[in-house]
Design a protein around this motif. Structure first.
Motif, PDB file in Angstrom:
ATOM      1  N   ILE A   1      52.622  44.271  34.981  1.00 57.08           N
ATOM      2  CA  ILE A   1      52.343  42.917  34.526  1.00 57.08           C
ATOM      3  C   ILE A   1      53.614  42.339  33.921  1.00 57.08           C
ATOM      4  CG2 ILE A   1      51.527  43.631  32.252  1.00 57.08           C
ATOM      5  CD1 ILE A   1      49.333  41.460  32.493  1.00 57.08           C
ATOM      6  N   GLY A   2      53.869  41.046  34.174  1.00 60.45           N
ATOM      7  CA  GLY A   2      55.063  40.433  33.630  1.00 60.45           C
ATOM      8  C   GLY A   2      55.167  38.962  33.987  1.00 60.45           C
ATOM      9  N   ALA A   3      56.287  38.365  33.601  1.00 62.62           N
ATOM     10  CA  ALA A   3      56.496  36.933  33.770  1.00 62.62           C
ATOM     11  C   ALA A   3      56.864  36.547  35.196  1.00 62.62           C
ATOM     12  CB  ALA A   3      57.584  36.457  32.811  1.00 62.62           C
ATOM     13  N   GLU A   4      57.192  37.512  36.047  1.00 64.89           N
ATOM     14  CA  GLU A   4      57.545  37.262  37.444  1.00 64.89           C
ATOM     15  C   GLU A   4      56.621  38.076  38.340  1.00 64.89           C
ATOM     16  OE1 GLU A   4      61.645  38.274  37.834  1.00 64.89           O
ATOM     17  OE2 GLU A   4      62.291  36.747  36.413  1.00 64.89           O
ATOM     18  N   PRO A   5      56.498  37.711  39.620  1.00 67.20           N
ATOM     19  CA  PRO A   5      55.673  38.519  40.532  1.00 67.20           C
ATOM     20  C   PRO A   5      56.099  39.983  40.482  1.00 67.20           C
ATOM     21  CG  PRO A   5      56.241  36.458  41.587  1.00 67.20           C
ATOM     22  CD  PRO A   5      57.028  36.513  40.291  1.00 67.20           C
ATOM     23  N   GLN A   6      55.111  40.874  40.440  1.00 62.54           N
ATOM     24  CA  GLN A   6      55.344  42.304  40.244  1.00 62.54           C
ATOM     25  C   GLN A   6      55.209  43.087  41.546  1.00 62.54           C
ATOM     26  OE1 GLN A   6      55.968  43.566  36.873  1.00 62.54           O
ATOM     27  NE2 GLN A   6      56.376  41.366  36.792  1.00 62.54           N
ATOM     28  N   LYS A   7      56.014  44.158  41.659  1.00 59.55           N
ATOM     29  CA  LYS A   7      55.881  45.081  42.786  1.00 59.55           C
ATOM     30  C   LYS A   7      54.718  46.019  42.496  1.00 59.55           C
ATOM     31  CE  LYS A   7      60.724  45.046  44.042  1.00 59.55           C
ATOM     32  NZ  LYS A   7      61.925  45.842  44.269  1.00 59.55           N
ATOM     33  N   ARG A   8      54.153  46.599  43.551  1.00 57.55           N
ATOM     34  CA  ARG A   8      53.041  47.541  43.397  1.00 57.55           C
ATOM     35  C   ARG A   8      53.577  48.913  42.963  1.00 57.55           C
ATOM     36  NH1 ARG A   8      48.638  45.198  45.973  1.00 57.55           N
ATOM     37  NH2 ARG A   8      49.170  43.812  47.680  1.00 57.55           N
ATOM     38  N   PRO A   9      53.200  49.400  41.785  1.00 58.52           N
ATOM     39  CA  PRO A   9      53.617  50.747  41.390  1.00 58.52           C
ATOM     40  C   PRO A   9      53.059  51.797  42.354  1.00 58.52           C
ATOM     41  CG  PRO A   9      52.784  49.528  39.498  1.00 58.52           C
ATOM     42  CD  PRO A   9      52.457  48.722  40.722  1.00 58.52           C
TER      43      PRO A   9
END
Length: 124
Positions: free
Chosen positions: A89-97
């Motif tokens: 989760i964050g302020a920019e689009p996130q990669k899939r862990p």
């Protein structure tokens, strides 16, 4: 008050069976995959997101500062593999862990199957 926008990236291969679980400051916030908008009191809000199918997994948390009369946007992406990985989760689009681990496992299985076929042809 202000607007909290939460973008929930739909899980890979979910086929509609996986549901998002969102809480804001500990209170359930009904949500769907995609863009969700919430009117919330201004200040720092604690956003918790997870996914649920047979169990809850992919947990991620983020404090989000919401300014009066403005919009704050965050992005969530759940893990590719349900075991051992949290969400992002964050302020920019996130990669899939966990994507690298899944690709590694698939390459390993493919190499193993190829080796079995080669040995079967060579000694069969």
């Amino acid at each position: 008050t202000g607007e909290l926008v939460l973008n929930l990236r739909k899980p890979f291969g979910a086929m509609g069976m996986i549901s998002p679980v969102v809480t804001i400051d500990g209170y359930p916030a009904g949500s769907t995959w995609g863009r969700n908008s919430f009117r919330v009191p201004a200040g720092v809000r604690q956003v918790d997101v997870a996914q649920t199918y047979l169990w809850t997994y992919g947990r991620a948390s983020q404090p989000v500062s919401v300014e009066p009369g403005s919009s704050s946007e965050i992005f969530y992406s759940g893990p590719t593999i349900t075991f051992g990985f949290g969400g992002a989760i964050g302020a920019e689009p996130q990669k899939r862990p966990g994507t690298g681990v899944l690709i590694g496992l698939l390459v390993f299985v493919a190499a193993l199957l190829l080796m079995v076929v080669v040995l079967a042809v060579a000694f069969g």
